[in-house]
Design an enzyme around this catalytic site. Structure first.
Site, PDB file in Angstrom:
ATOM      1  N   GLN A  19       0.701  -1.295   0.170  1.00 19.16           N
ATOM      2  CA  GLN A  19      -0.490   0.075   0.193  1.00 19.16           C
ATOM      3  C   GLN A  19       0.905   1.285   0.181  1.00 19.16           C
ATOM      4  O   GLN A  19       2.289   1.116   0.501  1.00 19.16           O
ATOM      5  CB  GLN A  19      -0.955  -0.198   1.572  1.00 19.16           C
ATOM      6  CG  GLN A  19      -1.693   0.883   1.213  1.00 19.16           C
ATOM      7  CD  GLN A  19      -2.718   0.602   2.837  1.00 19.16           C
ATOM      8  OE1 GLN A  19      -2.274  -0.237   2.971  1.00 19.16           O
ATOM      9  NE2 GLN A  19      -3.152   2.116   3.387  1.00 19.16           N
ATOM     10  N   SER A  99       4.701  -5.825   2.697  1.00 17.90           N
ATOM     11  CA  SER A  99       3.643  -6.482   3.208  1.00 17.90           C
ATOM     12  C   SER A  99       2.315  -6.665   2.556  1.00 17.90           C
ATOM     13  O   SER A  99       2.743  -8.058   2.051  1.00 17.90           O
ATOM     14  CB  SER A  99       3.049  -5.047   3.883  1.00 17.90           C
ATOM     15  OG  SER A  99       2.031  -4.395   4.353  1.00 17.90           O
ATOM     16  N   LEU A 100       1.474  -5.942   2.095  1.00 16.15           N
ATOM     17  CA  LEU A 100       0.744  -6.575   1.535  1.00 16.15           C
ATOM     18  C   LEU A 100       0.612  -7.038   0.265  1.00 16.15           C
ATOM     19  O   LEU A 100       0.537  -8.297   0.181  1.00 16.15           O
ATOM     20  CB  LEU A 100      -0.812  -5.100   1.055  1.00 16.15           C
ATOM     21  CG  LEU A 100      -1.025  -5.497  -0.978  1.00 16.15           C
ATOM     22  CD1 LEU A 100      -2.460  -6.561  -0.481  1.00 16.15           C
ATOM     23  CD2 LEU A 100      -1.327  -4.337  -1.018  1.00 16.15           C
ATOM     24  N   ARG A 124      -7.526  -9.051   4.550  1.00 12.82           N
ATOM     25  CA  ARG A 124      -6.973  -8.372   5.771  1.00 12.82           C
ATOM     26  C   ARG A 124      -7.044  -6.867   5.427  1.00 12.82           C
ATOM     27  O   ARG A 124      -7.010  -5.720   6.734  1.00 12.82           O
ATOM     28  CB  ARG A 124      -4.696  -7.969   4.978  1.00 12.82           C
ATOM     29  CG  ARG A 124      -3.826  -7.971   5.567  1.00 12.82           C
ATOM     30  CD  ARG A 124      -2.798  -8.162   4.272  1.00 12.82           C
ATOM     31  NE  ARG A 124      -1.888  -8.080   5.058  1.00 12.82           N
ATOM     32  CZ  ARG A 124      -1.191  -6.964   4.320  1.00 12.82           C
ATOM     33  NH1 ARG A 124      -1.811  -6.005   4.545  1.00 12.82           N
ATOM     34  NH2 ARG A 124      -0.146  -6.596   5.518  1.00 12.82           N
ATOM     35  N   HIS A 208       2.083  -3.443  11.419  1.00 11.18           N
ATOM     36  CA  HIS A 208       3.203  -3.800  11.517  1.00 11.18           C
ATOM     37  C   HIS A 208       4.222  -4.031  12.657  1.00 11.18           C
ATOM     38  O   HIS A 208       4.697  -3.586  13.155  1.00 11.18           O
ATOM     39  CB  HIS A 208       4.584  -3.771  10.058  1.00 11.18           C
ATOM     40  CG  HIS A 208       4.299  -4.151   9.069  1.00 11.18           C
ATOM     41  ND1 HIS A 208       3.422  -5.744   8.497  1.00 11.18           N
ATOM     42  CD2 HIS A 208       3.780  -3.684   7.580  1.00 11.18           C
ATOM     43  CE1 HIS A 208       3.278  -5.809   7.441  1.00 11.18           C
ATOM     44  NE2 HIS A 208       3.477  -4.344   7.298  1.00 11.18           N
ATOM     45  N   GLN A 257       3.397 -11.584  10.269  1.00 12.35           N
ATOM     46  CA  GLN A 257       3.013 -10.476   9.260  1.00 12.35           C
ATOM     47  C   GLN A 257       2.752  -9.225   9.841  1.00 12.35           C
ATOM     48  O   GLN A 257       3.133  -7.822   9.651  1.00 12.35           O
ATOM     49  CB  GLN A 257       3.083 -10.755   7.800  1.00 12.35           C
ATOM     50  CG  GLN A 257       3.619  -9.384   6.636  1.00 12.35           C
ATOM     51  CD  GLN A 257       2.513  -9.246   6.030  1.00 12.35           C
ATOM     52  OE1 GLN A 257       1.459  -8.709   6.136  1.00 12.35           O
ATOM     53  NE2 GLN A 257       3.856  -9.434   4.297  1.00 12.35           N
TER      54      GLN A 257
END
Length: 313
Positions: A19, A99-100, A124, A208, A257
């Protein structure tokens, strides 16, 4: 504009952004291509009108965590699918996503089907947005500092009662911190006093970190119901910077994560040192990961395929 890729024998690592790279009209370049049918699949699986998000949605809409995530996931997957169709002979050593982007990497590597990946990204995004509504957070990029020094700053502030953690270890000179908004704001003082550049990011979540524990628990239910293929091409995980090829490992890795730092620089190191990648290719609507790779490993070529201007680091 897309970059010409070496489709010969040079093995490369496929990188997928998270993102922050979203922008209006980012899907227009793939409209009418054979890969555009993916948009319908993702829309049905996620419950979002992804075509509208990719073609018409403005900045405010795309700033929403859940909408940004499904949009970037789809645009990156379109970029990858079009490239793979045009260059089936290209040699991919391994996959990784920031991440994503790890979910896009899992689809590209064959660990997840497109619809399954879209369902997980939708779950998510909703879980993270809900966690941020109940416990707002903030994030800031620290540039020009050794990661160990940033770690020490956050540890010192936690000892003093502040909620602040390292969230992303992006490169030897770029670290992202996250936590309570007042803690993120307060950390700017000592950071700048040390001569570091400090930039608060336009987000309202502490990704995170421990603030995402409710999201991790909510996502675990979806992960445990998902079908991961037993074996797949190597994907280097954010949480341990190690390559994984077994589908059964991913529910735990993906849940961790959300509450663990993204070890991106270590991930790139694994791709080069352990997996033999001699080139990085950034598949997505921006060029953020190509830029990070160039700064971290200046001798390893890195290029964006998805095209477009950079939006956020």
């Amino acid at each position: 504009m897309a970059t010409t890729h070496d489709t010969g024998a040079t093995p490369f690592a496929a990188l997928f952004p998270g993102q922050g790279v979203q922008r209006r009209g980012m899907g227009a370049r793939w409209l009418g291509t054979p890969s555009w049918s993916l948009v319908d699949t993702v829309s049905e699986a996620s419950g979002h009108d992804v075509a509208e998000l990719l073609l018409e949605a403005g900045t405010e809409t795309l700033a929403r965590t859940d909408l940004a995530q499904i949009s970037v996931f789809t645009a990156s997957l379109l970029s990858w699918t079009e490239f793979r169709g045009a260059h089936p002979e290209a040699r991919v050593t391994a996959f990784a996503g920031h991440s994503l982007g790890e979910y896009t990497a899992l689809v590209a590597a064959g660990a997840l089907g497109v619809a399954e990946g879209a369902r997980l990204v939708g779950a998510r995004g909703r879980a993270m947005a809900d966690a941020a509504r109940h416990r707002p957070g903030a994030m800031a990029a620290v540039m020009g500092a050794d990661p160990e020094d940033v770690e020490e700053l956050t540890a010192r502030m936690r000892r003093d009662g502040a909620d602040l953690w390292v969230a992303n270890l992006n490169s030897p000179r770029q670290t992202v911190v996250a936590g309570a908004p007042d803690a993120v704001e307060a950390a700017g003082g000592p950071a700048r006093a040390n001569g570091w550049r400090y930039s608060v990011l336009p987000v309202s979540a502490a990704c995170h970190t421990a603030y995402m524990a409710p999201a991790s628990r909510a996502l675990t239910a979806a992960l445990n119901e998902a079908t991961f293929r037993p074996t797949h091409a190597p994907v280097v995980a954010n949480v341990d910077a190690r390559p994984h090829t077994a589908g059964h490992a991913w529910p735990a890795l993906c849940a961790r994560q959300l509450v663990s730092p993204v070890r991106w620089h270590a991930t790139l190191h694994t791709l080069v040192t352990d997996l033999g990648s001699t080139r990085f290719t950034d598949f997505g609507p921006g060029r953020t990961l190509a830029g990070l790779a160039r700064r971290a490993f200046p001798d390893v070529p890195a290029e964006p395929v998805g095209g477009g201007r950079r939006v956020a680091a």
